[in-house]
Design a protein around this motif. Structure first.
Motif, PDB file in Angstrom:
ATOM      1  N   ILE A   1       7.236 -15.349   1.038  1.00  0.00           N
ATOM      2  CA  ILE A   1       5.944 -15.821   1.566  1.00  0.00           C
ATOM      3  C   ILE A   1       5.550 -17.141   0.887  1.00  0.00           C
TER       4      ILE A   1
ATOM      5  N   GLY B   1      -4.353  -9.664 -11.187  1.00  0.00           N
ATOM      6  CA  GLY B   1      -3.801  -8.529 -10.434  1.00  0.00           C
ATOM      7  C   GLY B   1      -4.909  -7.809  -9.674  1.00  0.00           C
TER       8      GLY B   1
ATOM      9  N   TRP C   1       0.795  -1.231   0.000  1.00  0.00           N
ATOM     10  CA  TRP C   1       0.000   0.000   0.000  1.00  0.00           C
ATOM     11  C   TRP C   1       0.827   1.281   0.000  1.00  0.00           C
TER      12      TRP C   1
ATOM     13  N   GLY D   1       7.235 -11.307  -1.373  1.00  0.00           N
ATOM     14  CA  GLY D   1       6.219 -12.231  -1.892  1.00  0.00           C
ATOM     15  C   GLY D   1       6.805 -13.604  -2.169  1.00  0.00           C
ATOM     16  N   ALA D   2       7.998 -13.633  -2.771  1.00  0.00           N
ATOM     17  CA  ALA D   2       8.654 -14.920  -3.069  1.00  0.00           C
ATOM     18  C   ALA D   2       8.956 -15.658  -1.763  1.00  0.00           C
TER      19      ALA D   2
HETATM   20  C1  HEM Z   1      -0.195 -12.514   1.147  1.00  0.00           C
HETATM   21  C2  HEM Z   1       0.762 -11.903   0.459  1.00  0.00           C
HETATM   22  C3  HEM Z   1       0.526 -10.597  -0.245  1.00  0.00           C
HETATM   23  C4  HEM Z   1      -0.166  -9.488   0.166  1.00  0.00           C
HETATM   24  C5  HEM Z   1      -0.882  -9.289   1.481  1.00  0.00           C
HETATM   25  C6  HEM Z   1      -0.074  -8.516  -0.913  1.00  0.00           C
HETATM   26  C7  HEM Z   1      -0.643  -7.263  -0.884  1.00  0.00           C
HETATM   27  C8  HEM Z   1      -0.669  -6.385  -1.930  1.00  0.00           C
HETATM   28  C9  HEM Z   1      -1.273  -5.078  -1.923  1.00  0.00           C
HETATM   29  C10 HEM Z   1      -1.965  -4.467  -0.702  1.00  0.00           C
HETATM   30  C11 HEM Z   1      -1.125  -4.532  -3.153  1.00  0.00           C
HETATM   31  C12 HEM Z   1      -1.596  -3.142  -3.611  1.00  0.00           C
HETATM   32  C13 HEM Z   1      -2.961  -3.253  -4.214  1.00  0.00           C
HETATM   33  C14 HEM Z   1      -3.539  -1.918  -4.606  1.00  0.00           C
HETATM   34  O1  HEM Z   1      -3.091  -0.873  -4.136  1.00  0.00           O
HETATM   35  O2  HEM Z   1      -4.479  -1.942  -5.409  1.00  0.00           O
HETATM   36  C15 HEM Z   1      -0.423  -5.495  -3.969  1.00  0.00           C
HETATM   37  C16 HEM Z   1      -0.108  -5.319  -5.310  1.00  0.00           C
HETATM   38  C17 HEM Z   1       0.659  -6.200  -6.035  1.00  0.00           C
HETATM   39  N1  HEM Z   1       1.255  -7.345  -5.574  1.00  0.00           N
HETATM   40 FE1  HEM Z   1       0.960  -8.185  -3.766  1.00  0.00          FE
HETATM   41  N2  HEM Z   1       0.668  -9.054  -1.930  1.00  0.00           N
HETATM   42  C18 HEM Z   1       1.058 -10.319  -1.555  1.00  0.00           C
HETATM   43  C19 HEM Z   1       1.836 -11.198  -2.274  1.00  0.00           C
HETATM   44  C20 HEM Z   1       2.342 -10.933  -3.542  1.00  0.00           C
HETATM   45  C21 HEM Z   1       3.195 -11.835  -4.292  1.00  0.00           C
HETATM   46  C22 HEM Z   1       3.666 -13.200  -3.830  1.00  0.00           C
HETATM   47  C23 HEM Z   1       3.458 -11.213  -5.494  1.00  0.00           C
HETATM   48  C24 HEM Z   1       4.348 -11.685  -6.625  1.00  0.00           C
HETATM   49  C25 HEM Z   1       5.327 -12.535  -6.478  1.00  0.00           C
HETATM   50  C26 HEM Z   1       2.754  -9.956  -5.494  1.00  0.00           C
HETATM   51  C27 HEM Z   1       2.730  -9.070  -6.550  1.00  0.00           C
HETATM   52  C28 HEM Z   1       1.982  -7.924  -6.610  1.00  0.00           C
HETATM   53  C29 HEM Z   1       1.813  -7.112  -7.800  1.00  0.00           C
HETATM   54  C30 HEM Z   1       2.426  -7.408  -9.184  1.00  0.00           C
HETATM   55  C31 HEM Z   1       0.983  -6.040  -7.447  1.00  0.00           C
HETATM   56  C32 HEM Z   1       0.463  -4.927  -8.386  1.00  0.00           C
HETATM   57  C33 HEM Z   1      -0.934  -5.377  -8.805  1.00  0.00           C
HETATM   58  C34 HEM Z   1      -1.668  -4.344  -9.610  1.00  0.00           C
HETATM   59  O3  HEM Z   1      -1.718  -3.178  -9.188  1.00  0.00           O
HETATM   60  O4  HEM Z   1      -2.227  -4.711 -10.661  1.00  0.00           O
HETATM   61  N3  HEM Z   1       2.087  -9.805  -4.298  1.00  0.00           N
HETATM   62  N4  HEM Z   1      -0.157  -6.607  -3.210  1.00  0.00           N
END
Ligand code: HEM
Ligand code: HEM
Length: 177
Positions: free
Chosen positions: A59, A140, A34, A56-57
């Motif tokens: 996790i 996403g 965030w 993330g990797a």
């Molecule tokens: C439980 C684990 C995770 C949580 C709690 C989490 C949480 C979040 C949050 C809060 C956002 C921002 C969303 C927004 O502002 O709209 C986000 C975006 C993103 N996350 Fe994660 N994430 C996690 C795991 C991962 C993993 C493992 C990856 C990739 C290896 C990842 C890749 C991304 C990407 C590429 C975005 C951008 C998505 C977009 O805006 O289209 N996340 N994540």
């Protein structure tokens, strides 16, 4: 009547370390997710976004170990009233489910953007979606929405732990300390 039965059972050291390690990584991941810049089509995975992919990797790797450990080491159920036992079991199951689905959706989205995901910069993860894939891009959005559902469930889970400690005054919280 309060649940004040003495329960000496404590989750094993590995289960406790894995629980608190995941809790810390998830907390960090929310903060990074965030506070990182908005992701657009031409965004590069640098700075905080790179951190989000690295955490993330980690996790994904720790969750894999945790699930294998949980399947091979069944904990003794807490002594709870049947209704509470059911809610507790359902919440834990849903937590596990989201701890799998949210990272996988994020990973697939990273792949669709052509971003490499690797563990500690050493172990490359395979792409879960092809570059530009519309399914990967939709995942996403699902990732962003389900992150809120996960946060709500964690809030419920923490409230339940405190409810056990301070209202029911049983030893459920101590099982995980
Ligand atoms: C439980 C684990 C995770 C949580 C709690 C989490 C949480 C979040 C949050 C809060 C956002 C921002 C969303 C927004 O502002 O709209 C986000 C975006 C993103 N996350 Fe994660 N994430 C996690 C795991 C991962 C993993 C493992 C990856 C990739 C290896 C990842 C890749 C991304 C990407 C590429 C975005 C951008 C998505 C977009 O805006 O289209 N996340 N994540
Ligand atoms: C990101 C944060 C967290 C996540 C994702 C999480 C997830 C989980 C999961 C999936 C379980 C089920 C364990 C199993 O049966 O295998 C569990 C158990 C437990 N969690 Fe958390 N947890 C988090 C934070 C916390 C916090 C902050 C507390 C305390 C205030 C807490 C207290 C407990 C306790 C006491 C148990 C054991 C319940 C029992 O033995 O029946 N958790 N947690």
């Amino acid at each position: 009547m309060v649940e004040n039965r003495s329960q000496s059972y404590v989750h094993g050291p590995v289960a406790r370390v894995l629980h608190w390690l995941i809790a810390s990584l998830i907390l960090a991941q929310f903060v990074i997710g965030w506070t990182m810049p908005d992701v657009h089509r031409d965004t590069l995975p640098s700075g905080e976004i790179a951190w989000h992919l690295s955490v993330g990797a980690a996790i994904v790797a720790v969750m894999l170990i945790r699930i294998i450990w949980r399947i091979t080491h069944t904990p003794k159920p807490a002594e709870l009233a049947p209704a509470l036992a059911l809610v507790s079991k359902a919440t834990h199951l849903l937590l596990y489910l989201l701890l799998i689905v949210v990272p996988l959706a994020g990973w697939a989205n990273a792949s669709a953007r052509g971003w490499m995901v690797n563990l500690l910069g050493i172990v490359p993860y395979p792409a879960l979606a092809s570059k530009g894939s519309s399914v990967g891009m939709t995942l996403g959005n699902i990732h962003s929405v389900l992150a809120w559902v996960l946060l709500a469930l964690i809030a419920l889970h923490v409230a339940a732990a405190l409810f056990h400690r301070f209202v029911l005054r049983d030893s459920v919280l101590q099982r995980m300390l």
